[in-house]
Design a protein around this motif. Structure first.
Motif, short mmCIF file in Angstrom:
data_model
loop_
_atom_site.label_atom_id
_atom_site.label_comp_id
_atom_site.label_asym_id
_atom_site.label_seq_id
_atom_site.Cartn_x
_atom_site.Cartn_y
_atom_site.Cartn_z
N ILE B 120 0.81 -1.31 -0.13
CA ILE B 120 0.15 -0.18 0.05
C ILE B 120 0.89 1.22 0.02
O ILE B 120 0.34 2.33 -0.15
N SER B 121 2.14 1.12 0.29
CA SER B 121 2.94 2.45 0.12
C SER B 121 3.45 2.90 -1.20
O SER B 121 3.35 1.84 -2.24
N PRO B 122 3.81 4.08 -1.54
CA PRO B 122 4.13 4.51 -2.70
C PRO B 122 5.39 3.57 -3.21
O PRO B 122 6.13 3.18 -2.47
N PRO B 123 5.47 3.44 -4.45
CA PRO B 123 6.42 2.47 -4.94
C PRO B 123 7.99 2.75 -4.56
O PRO B 123 8.80 1.75 -4.76
N PHE B 124 8.08 4.01 -4.52
CA PHE B 124 9.64 4.18 -4.44
C PHE B 124 10.05 4.54 -2.95
O PHE B 124 11.18 5.15 -3.10
N VAL B 125 9.33 4.32 -2.17
CA VAL B 125 9.47 4.68 -0.59
C VAL B 125 10.86 4.08 -0.10
O VAL B 125 11.48 4.42 0.45
N VAL B 126 10.85 2.72 -0.79
CA VAL B 126 11.77 1.83 -0.21
C VAL B 126 13.10 2.22 -0.71
O VAL B 126 14.04 2.36 -0.08
N ILE B 318 13.52 -5.48 8.68
CA ILE B 318 13.81 -4.79 7.49
C ILE B 318 12.73 -4.01 7.13
O ILE B 318 12.97 -2.62 6.92
N VAL B 319 11.59 -4.12 6.96
CA VAL B 319 10.49 -3.56 6.66
C VAL B 319 10.24 -2.42 7.65
O VAL B 319 10.10 -1.06 7.40
N PHE B 320 10.48 -2.50 8.92
CA PHE B 320 10.49 -1.38 10.13
C PHE B 320 11.39 -0.62 10.04
O PHE B 320 11.24 0.65 9.92
N LEU B 321 12.62 -1.13 9.44
CA LEU B 321 13.98 -0.06 9.56
C LEU B 321 13.70 0.72 8.52
O LEU B 321 13.81 1.98 8.60
#
Lengths: 365, 569
Positions: B120-126, B318-321
């Motif tokens: 659900i998050s924008p694609p480039f947040v990561v 990792i997701v949380f980080l």
């Protein structure tokens, strides 16, 4: 009363295409009288449901015509046909109450609210659903759901009521009581009905006439008695009730209706009730298990040995080993009869009027 | 001859039926017109443009694919990236799905939520977060430098890391559904017959989920190929098709070369899509009924639990980080230099990107219900109605799901910057082109959830309505729609999320007048204003979460009367 209130003419339905062609319904012709309840009976895949769905309009026939009350409805969409259907799984609208379900059709047709209310209440009383108006379908028992489905169809006062195995989701006891109720209701309203089932007992108890279908073809049309006592062919005889088939040969034609028959060297005289047979023709001799009597006397000609005994409570079933076949014999009220033991030699006898001749056909098992 | 006549009769019969329902006929024709204009025509325009060099039809672009570096290099790069991402993503997805369906993992809901959050998050947040963590001024960069020496996050390695985190959730969802649908009694039967835990896994669980694994792999592969946001931010010199196509068109104004790159992207995606849809799914033994089978989890051995649980924990951490870094980064005065906390990035964000936010909200709010209703109506037609072209309708509407955003975006600018027979006015530069793009790009989601919901509802319920005199449209409105309302609203929710976070296609059709929040974020990243970018990402995530919450509330409320479907249907 119209003789051909519902008329199916050369109805054919073919599914699929190319190599995977299935002829589901093959030249079905049927006339149904006004107010009559006709059952389409047959094994699964015999085309009975497809026929029903063509009458309702959910399937279009590949060829042939359907008339209801003189009007050609072959290409009328299902929502404009004067038929309503009781579905096998009831198909109740899960998001509506019992009342809303039953009133739905009238609402769609733009009936006045007041009119809808009185008619819905009336039909709910009729089928015994009073007091359940605001329940949701999920809160009902199977029998009650079935009534809602029936009421929802009946309220539309269709010219033809269609019932697609409406009792198959009920338990055995409910099935018996509900089918009697349906029959009473149908006769009281006098509504023309087509009833699809694979349960022969259901068909027997409900119907004015039964249509036996197999492999898309009508095998026989007749009253329950006619079908049971005078089946036209091996399939019908075998499908309805239990049956013994002896293979014989016609040796002499005594008159138009009387024949002499040879079975394993025994000669019998027999009157024919149906069909015509030639001298020298091979035939099936049908004897229902309950028409056979067993005695220990050895006067008669047909002698066999008891192979197996099955106690069924109200009846006793024997398997009798004859010279080249095994006969099934059923004795009603077993307490009143002498019970034979396995291996005992018995004489088989039956009355001539209980015999029925069928054309011989190769039976593949 | 007989067969031919019969087919013809049937077609005529069905035509007559539709003819008697003019409203249905009009709906069908209208939908075909829309699909033709807004789905097929733009793709056709891309093909056309790739064949035109110097205003002449010419195959030279295609002849140059294997000889010109600017074609084959991005192609190979995209493939390599796709294969890595799909493989890693599927492995992680499978471990998660296994842990959630086959082990007594504690806090299952927590793990499930975390595992699906990247969707659900924008694609480039990561990618943005990866820069904050591992970039030149990254928090973790000095530590990693100590271990492996000099490195750069920009390039293939960074992309693989980022896309795996972003798309493993897709694999997880597919495999979760598959593993849940495998009857545990099959595994119990195997164990009963003497198979060890390992044998049960290798002879029952794994073979039964193989089609699902293939499916998940292909879907992640498609997503990786089509990804635009992450490579745009973090690819560095590693050229991939989606970004190169964009740069050719938006930077070099070379439509012909851009279109050819888009086609190079289009073809492998379609191959993967068809493999997934028609080949893999046909091999499946598992019918996903939506009804989870009762699972019986016995005591698992520690040597199974330990690695599975550890993997889940690591991925969750990792997701949380990554997401924590985005929040943290948005409040720091200057990342890596001045860690003092401040709100000034949020203030700046509202100053600079206010119009973008409003546009995004408005346009998404308009597009979402249209896409939702259209999607559910098409699924109704496709599943329940018989008409000529039904298969084509389904095919075209699912097509938009698989076509990479870049291809669609290029198609839209080519197709709608001029008047055509299909559309006698120019859409380019208007709000409508964005809305229409959002509608037709996100509609397949609605169609899919609609189809899934309809397949669970016994058609006889609708037949009963028709039988009682209702026409198709009335039946759809009064019976079908209320019954599939939960699916409809969750389709809406997903539509809205997709609309708000869209980038790859819309970046081609935004204009000075109408722009979108995702484009603004990309602009911030481009100017190395990472803190503002992070702040805007956070705002976007909050908006999306609020919208999801609202829709969940609606579903819960209306769901009460509808949950009976399973019992009766």
């Amino acid at each position: 009363m119209k003789q051909d209130f519902l008329l199916l003419k050369d109805l054919v339905k073919i599914f699929g295409g190319g190599r995977e062609l299935t002829i589901a319904v093959d030249k079905v012709n049927l006339e149904v009288k006004e107010g009559e309840l006709v059952t389409l009976l047959g094994p699964s895949g015999c085309g009975k449901t497809t026929t029903l769905r063509m009458i309702s309009g959910f399937e279009l026939p590949t060829s042939g015509k359907i008339f209801i009350d003189g009007e050609d409805v072959t290409n009328t969409p299902p929502n404009q046909r004067p038929t309503t259907m009781v579905f096998q799984n009831y198909a109740l609208f899960p998001h509506m109450t019992v009342y809303e379900n039953i009133a739905y059709g009238l609402k769609i047709h733009g009936e006045k609210e007041k009119n809808i209310r009185t008619r819905t209440e009336k039909i709910m009383n009729l089928v015994g659903l009073k007091g359940l108006e605001s329940r949701s379908p999920a809160q009902l028992s199977g029998g009650q759901q079935q009534r809602v489905s029936l009421a929802r169809s009946l309220i539309m006062e269709p010219k033809v009521l269609l019932l697609d195995e409406p009792l198959s989701n009920l338990d055995a006891k409910m099935r018996v009581s509900t089918r009697l109720e349906i029959r009473k209701l149908q006769q009281r309203i006098g509504i023309t009905s087509i009833y699809v089932t694979h349960d022969q007992e259901e068909a027997m108890t409900l119907s004015d006439r039964i249509v036996i279908m197999n492999a898309g073809k009508i095998q026989q049309i007749g009253t329950p008695q006619e079908i049971y006592n005078y089946p036209k062919n091996y399939f019908v005889a075998d499908f309805i009730g239990k049956a013994n088939f002896l293979v014989g040969k016609i040796t002499k034609k005594l008159s138009e209706k009387a024949l002499e028959l040879e079975i394993n060297g025994n000669y019998l005289k027999i009157t024919i009730k149906q069909g015509s047979f030639k001298e020298g023709e091979k035939v099936f001799l049908l004897i229902r298990p309950e028409s056979i009597e067993l005695t220990s006397k050895k006067t008669n000609t047909l002698v066999g040995k008891v192979q197996q005994i099955v106690y069924l409570g109200s009846r006793l079933m024997y398997k009798i080993e004859m010279a080249d076949t095994i006969l099934t014999v059923e004795i009603g009220n077993p307490q009143e009869h002498k019970i034979f033991t396995e291996g005992e030699a018995v004489t088989v006898s039956f009355k001539e009027e209980n015999l029925h001749l069928l054309p011989y056909e190769e039976i593949s098992n | 001859m007989f067969t031919k006549n019969r087919k013809l009769n049937e077609i005529i019969g069905n035509l007559q039926l539709i003819w008697k329902e003019p409203l249905l006929l009009v709906s069908i024709l209208l939908i075909f017109y829309f699909l033709l204009t807004f789905v097929v025509f733009p793709i056709f325009q891309v093909f056309k443009a790739s064949l035109i060099v110097n205003q002449k039809i010419d195959l030279s672009n295609y002849l140059a694919i294997f000889s010109k570096r600017y074609y084959y290099q991005p192609f190979m790069n995209s493939m390599i990236l796709g294969i890595y991402t799909a493989t890693l993503g599927t492995i992680i997805g499978f471990i998660f799905a296994y842990a959630l369906t086959r082990t007594p993992l504690p806090f299952k809901n927590f793990f499930r939520l975390t595992a699906t959050f990247p969707i659900i998050s924008p694609p480039f947040v990561v990618a943005l977060s990866a820069i904050l963590l591992f970039g030149r001024a990254g928090t973790l960069t000095p530590y990693i430098n100590k271990i492996i020496g000099d490195y750069t996050i920009y390039g293939l390695n960074g992309l693989i890391l980022v896309e795996t985190i972003a798309y493993a959730p897709t694999a997880f969802l597919v495999l979760y559904g598959i593993l849940q649908a495998i009857d545990p009694s099959l595994e119990e039967a195997a164990m009963d017959l003497g198979a060890s835990r390992g044998k049960v896994f290798s002879t029952i669980t794994l073979p039964l989920s193989t089609p699902g694994i293939a499916s998940a792999w292909l879907l992640v592969f498609i997503q990786s190929l089509a990804d635009f946001g992450n490579p745009m931010v973090i690819a560095g010199n590693y050229r991939v098709l989606s970004v190169q196509a964009y740069l050719q068109i938006a930077g070099m104004y070379d439509t012909s070369r851009g279109a050819t790159l888009a086609i190079l992207l289009f073809i492998p995606t379609m191959v993967a899509f068809f493999l997934q849809k028609y080949w893999v799914s046909r091999k499946s033994y598992v019918t996903v009924t939506g009804k989870p089978t009762g699972s019986t989890i016995k005591n698992l051995e520690w040597y199974i639990k330990l690695p599975v649980y550890t993997s889940c924990l690591i991925f969750t951490a990792i997701v949380f980080l990554f997401y924590g870094t985005i929040i943290h980064g948005s409040f720091q005065t200057l990342w890596g230099v001045n860690p003092a906390l401040t709100l000034k990035h949020y203030v700046e964000m509202f100053q600079v990107a206010r119009d973008y936010i409003i546009d995004s909200l408005t346009l998404s709010s308009i597009a979402t219900p249209i896409a939702g209703i259209l999607g559910i109506f098409i699924s109704f037609l496709v599943i329940r109605k018989k008409f000529i072209g039904r298969g084509i309708m389904e095919f075209i509407s699912m097509l938009t799901f698989a076509v990479p955003g870049t291809v669609v975006g290029i198609g839209y600018i080519l197709a709608f910057n001029q008047k055509t027979i299909l559309l006698p006015f120019i859409l380019t530069g208007t709000a409508w082109i964005i809305i229409i793009l959002l509608v037709f790009r996100n509609m397949p989601v609605g169609i899919r959830s609609g189809i899934a919901a309809l397949q669970q509802i016994d058609p006889s319920i609708e037949e009963a309505s028709t039988d009682l005199g209702a026409d198709s449209n009335t039946t759809f409105r009064r019976i079908t729609l209320p019954m599939i309302a939960p699916a409809f609203f969750s389709g809406l929710a997903y539509n809205f999320v997709k609309a708000m976070t869209a980038i790859s296609a819309v970046i081609f059709v935004v204009s000075g007048k109408y722009n979108l929040i995702t484009v603004a974020i990309l602009g911030f990243v481009d100017n190395s204003r990472y803190a503002q970018a992070a702040a805007t990402c956070n705002l976007l995530i909050v908006i999306v979460l609020v919208a999801l919450g609202l829709i969940q509330l609606i579903v819960n409320r209306i769901g009460k009367g509808v949950r009976t479907i399973d019992i009766i249907g």
